[in-house]
Scaffold this motif. Structure first.
Motif, PDB file in Angstrom:
ATOM      1  N   VAL A   1       0.806  -1.187  -0.094  1.00  0.00           N
ATOM      2  CA  VAL A   1      -0.038  -0.018   0.104  1.00  0.00           C
ATOM      3  C   VAL A   1       0.785   1.236   0.142  1.00  0.00           C
ATOM      4  CG1 VAL A   1      -1.658   1.320   1.216  1.00  0.00           C
ATOM      5  CG2 VAL A   1      -1.717  -1.384   1.297  1.00  0.00           C
ATOM      6  N   ARG A   2       0.635   2.193  -1.098  1.00  0.00           N
ATOM      7  CA  ARG A   2       1.572   3.414  -1.213  1.00  0.00           C
ATOM      8  C   ARG A   2       1.051   4.445   0.035  1.00  0.00           C
ATOM      9  NH1 ARG A   2       0.465   4.308  -7.308  1.00  0.00           N
ATOM     10  NH2 ARG A   2      -1.840   3.854  -6.582  1.00  0.00           N
ATOM     11  N   LYS A   3      -0.349   4.471   0.070  1.00  0.00           N
ATOM     12  CA  LYS A   3      -0.578   5.849   1.157  1.00  0.00           C
ATOM     13  C   LYS A   3      -1.879   5.086   2.043  1.00  0.00           C
ATOM     14  CE  LYS A   3      -2.971   8.337  -2.576  1.00  0.00           C
ATOM     15  NZ  LYS A   3      -2.781   7.331  -3.607  1.00  0.00           N
ATOM     16  N   GLU A   4      -2.059   5.828   3.124  1.00  0.00           N
ATOM     17  CA  GLU A   4      -2.932   5.359   3.945  1.00  0.00           C
ATOM     18  C   GLU A   4      -4.426   5.407   3.223  1.00  0.00           C
ATOM     19  OE1 GLU A   4      -2.889   7.281   7.688  1.00  0.00           O
ATOM     20  OE2 GLU A   4      -0.998   6.512   8.298  1.00  0.00           O
ATOM     21  N   THR A   5      -4.913   6.280   2.556  1.00  0.00           N
ATOM     22  CA  THR A   5      -6.054   6.707   1.865  1.00  0.00           C
ATOM     23  C   THR A   5      -6.273   5.504   0.856  1.00  0.00           C
ATOM     24  OG1 THR A   5      -5.082   8.211   0.475  1.00  0.00           O
ATOM     25  CG2 THR A   5      -6.164   9.156   2.395  1.00  0.00           C
ATOM     26  N   ASP A   6      -5.357   4.611   0.599  1.00  0.00           N
ATOM     27  CA  ASP A   6      -5.658   3.610  -0.412  1.00  0.00           C
ATOM     28  C   ASP A   6      -6.483   2.308   0.089  1.00  0.00           C
ATOM     29  OD1 ASP A   6      -4.958   4.828  -2.622  1.00  0.00           O
ATOM     30  OD2 ASP A   6      -2.896   4.127  -2.777  1.00  0.00           O
ATOM     31  N   ALA A   7      -6.175   2.187   1.621  1.00  0.00           N
ATOM     32  CA  ALA A   7      -6.535   0.881   2.067  1.00  0.00           C
ATOM     33  C   ALA A   7      -7.017   1.002   3.425  1.00  0.00           C
ATOM     34  CB  ALA A   7      -5.231  -0.161   1.953  1.00  0.00           C
ATOM     35  N   LEU A   8      -7.819  -0.090   4.019  1.00  0.00           N
ATOM     36  CA  LEU A   8      -8.540   0.411   5.064  1.00  0.00           C
ATOM     37  C   LEU A   8      -8.106  -1.481   5.800  1.00  0.00           C
ATOM     38  CD1 LEU A   8     -10.006   0.782   7.651  1.00  0.00           C
ATOM     39  CD2 LEU A   8     -12.078  -0.146   6.654  1.00  0.00           C
ATOM     40  N   PHE A   9      -7.556  -1.623   6.922  1.00  0.00           N
ATOM     41  CA  PHE A   9      -7.242  -2.821   7.490  1.00  0.00           C
ATOM     42  C   PHE A   9      -7.972  -2.879   8.965  1.00  0.00           C
ATOM     43  CE2 PHE A   9      -3.556  -1.982   4.643  1.00  0.00           C
ATOM     44  CZ  PHE A   9      -3.362  -3.039   4.127  1.00  0.00           C
ATOM     45  N   VAL A  10      -8.732  -3.838   9.044  1.00  0.00           N
ATOM     46  CA  VAL A  10      -9.739  -3.820  10.420  1.00  0.00           C
ATOM     47  C   VAL A  10      -9.776  -5.031  11.000  1.00  0.00           C
ATOM     48  CG1 VAL A  10     -11.910  -4.186   8.960  1.00  0.00           C
ATOM     49  CG2 VAL A  10     -11.832  -3.176  11.298  1.00  0.00           C
ATOM     50  N   ASP A  11      -9.761  -5.329  11.876  1.00  0.00           N
ATOM     51  CA  ASP A  11     -10.108  -6.738  12.618  1.00  0.00           C
ATOM     52  C   ASP A  11     -11.661  -6.928  13.116  1.00  0.00           C
ATOM     53  OD1 ASP A  11      -7.331  -7.482  12.609  1.00  0.00           O
ATOM     54  OD2 ASP A  11      -6.968  -6.898  14.616  1.00  0.00           O
TER      55      ASP A  11
END
Length: 309
Positions: free
Chosen positions: A252-262
């Motif tokens: 992932v290049r930047k935070e706005t490109d992905a969401l990681f959640v449990d």
């Protein structure tokens, strides 16, 4: 493939026989859902017929032929133990021996009313909004999620918006989610073993370019609540079920490109559902949901400083 590689490339020091049951079905997964799923049919008879021409491969079409092969192997083993036969590898393909077992699905009400199912319905319903085609859902029918997936596709209205594409391995499923998709969207259901390590190139394909692509990944884990659970077939449980999310973050290049959640079950289901649906609605390219197993849920992390003396 590995056996034939070893036959040709290595000098064996032991007598080893591999038995492969070629009955065109995935017995464990079909039994778990009490159905012969059409996605599980294996059209591989010609492949094993081709292997049968090898001098160290035998194809048994029934019990009688299997008895003859086992008798031959027994004699060969006896000669080997006496030092009168060479060591080596053999492959035995067994057909025609079907065993019918009662399904272990049991009462499906807990699955239908589970927080996982409610989460899937809301999340996958949101993800399919505005699509002109059924959204591809890739997987390999792993036992960690097959019951949830089967009931979602068969009984839930949201499931009618999806097309299940069952890979022959979870590695293949992880590869396919990186291809060009109808409407630019797809879902990957994967467990925490081999497929996780094959996600890299697919994530590059999704996260590169000029946008318009979305991938939703759900990572599932076996629950280890009893002693017997530690002996799952071909499932070495990880020390901590976070490998998939950790590996995916490297692409992932930047935070706005992905969401990681449990996803931790009922305790945080509402908040996680809202967070995931918001990310999907915004067009975020990658959403990765780590479905924590029962033994890792509902914990509170504490950062404390305690004086010991």
């Amino acid at each position: 493939e590995l056996v034939l590689h070893l036959m040709e490339g290595y000098k064996a020091r032991s007598l080893t026989t591999l038995f492969v049951f070629n009955n065109h079905k995935w017995a464990i997964e079909d039994n778990l859902v009490a159905d012969a799923a059409r996605q599980h049919v294996l059209y591989d008879a010609d492949f094993y017929n081709l292997l049968g021409s090898h001098s160290r491969v035998a194809v048994c079409e029934g019990e009688r032929e299997l008895r003859e092969v086992v008798s031959f192997l027994s004699k060969k083993t006896e000669l080997y133990l006496r030092g009168h036969a060479e060591p080596g590898l053999s492959l035995i393909v067994v057909r025609g021996l079907d065993v019918t077992l009662p399904p272990v699905l049991g009462n499906i009400d807990p699955v239908l009313s589970s927080p996982e199912m409610a989460f899937m319905r809301s999340m996958l319903g949101k993800f399919a909004e505005g699509c002109d085609h059924r959204v591809p859902l890739y997987g390999c029918s792993a036992f960690e999620y097959i019951q949830y997936l089967h009931l979602f596709l068969e009984k839930m209205p949201e499931g009618k918006k999806y097309q299940y594409v069952c890979g022959r391995t979870d590695i293949q499923a992880a590869h396919m989610c990186g291809f060009k998709q109808p409407d630019g969207r797809c879902v990957l259901f994967v467990n925490d073993i081999f497929g996780i390590n094959s996600l890299g190139e697919s994530l590059r394909m999704v996260l590169s370019g000029f946008g318009g692509k979305q991938l939703l990944v759900m990572i599932w884990h076996p629950s280890l609540m009893q002693l017997m659970d530690h002996f799952h077939l071909h499932r070495p449980p990880l020390v901590w079920p976070s490998l998939g999310s950790t590996l995916a973050k490297y692409y992932v290049r930047k935070e706005t490109d992905a969401l990681f959640v449990d996803f931790e079950g009922a305790s945080s289901a509402a908040a996680v559902t809202e967070q995931v649906n918001s990310a999907l609605g915004s067009g975020m390219p990658l959403v990765c949901v780590n479905v924590l197993p029962e033994q890792e849920r509902d914990y509170v992390s504490l950062d404390i400083r305690a004086k010991t003396g």
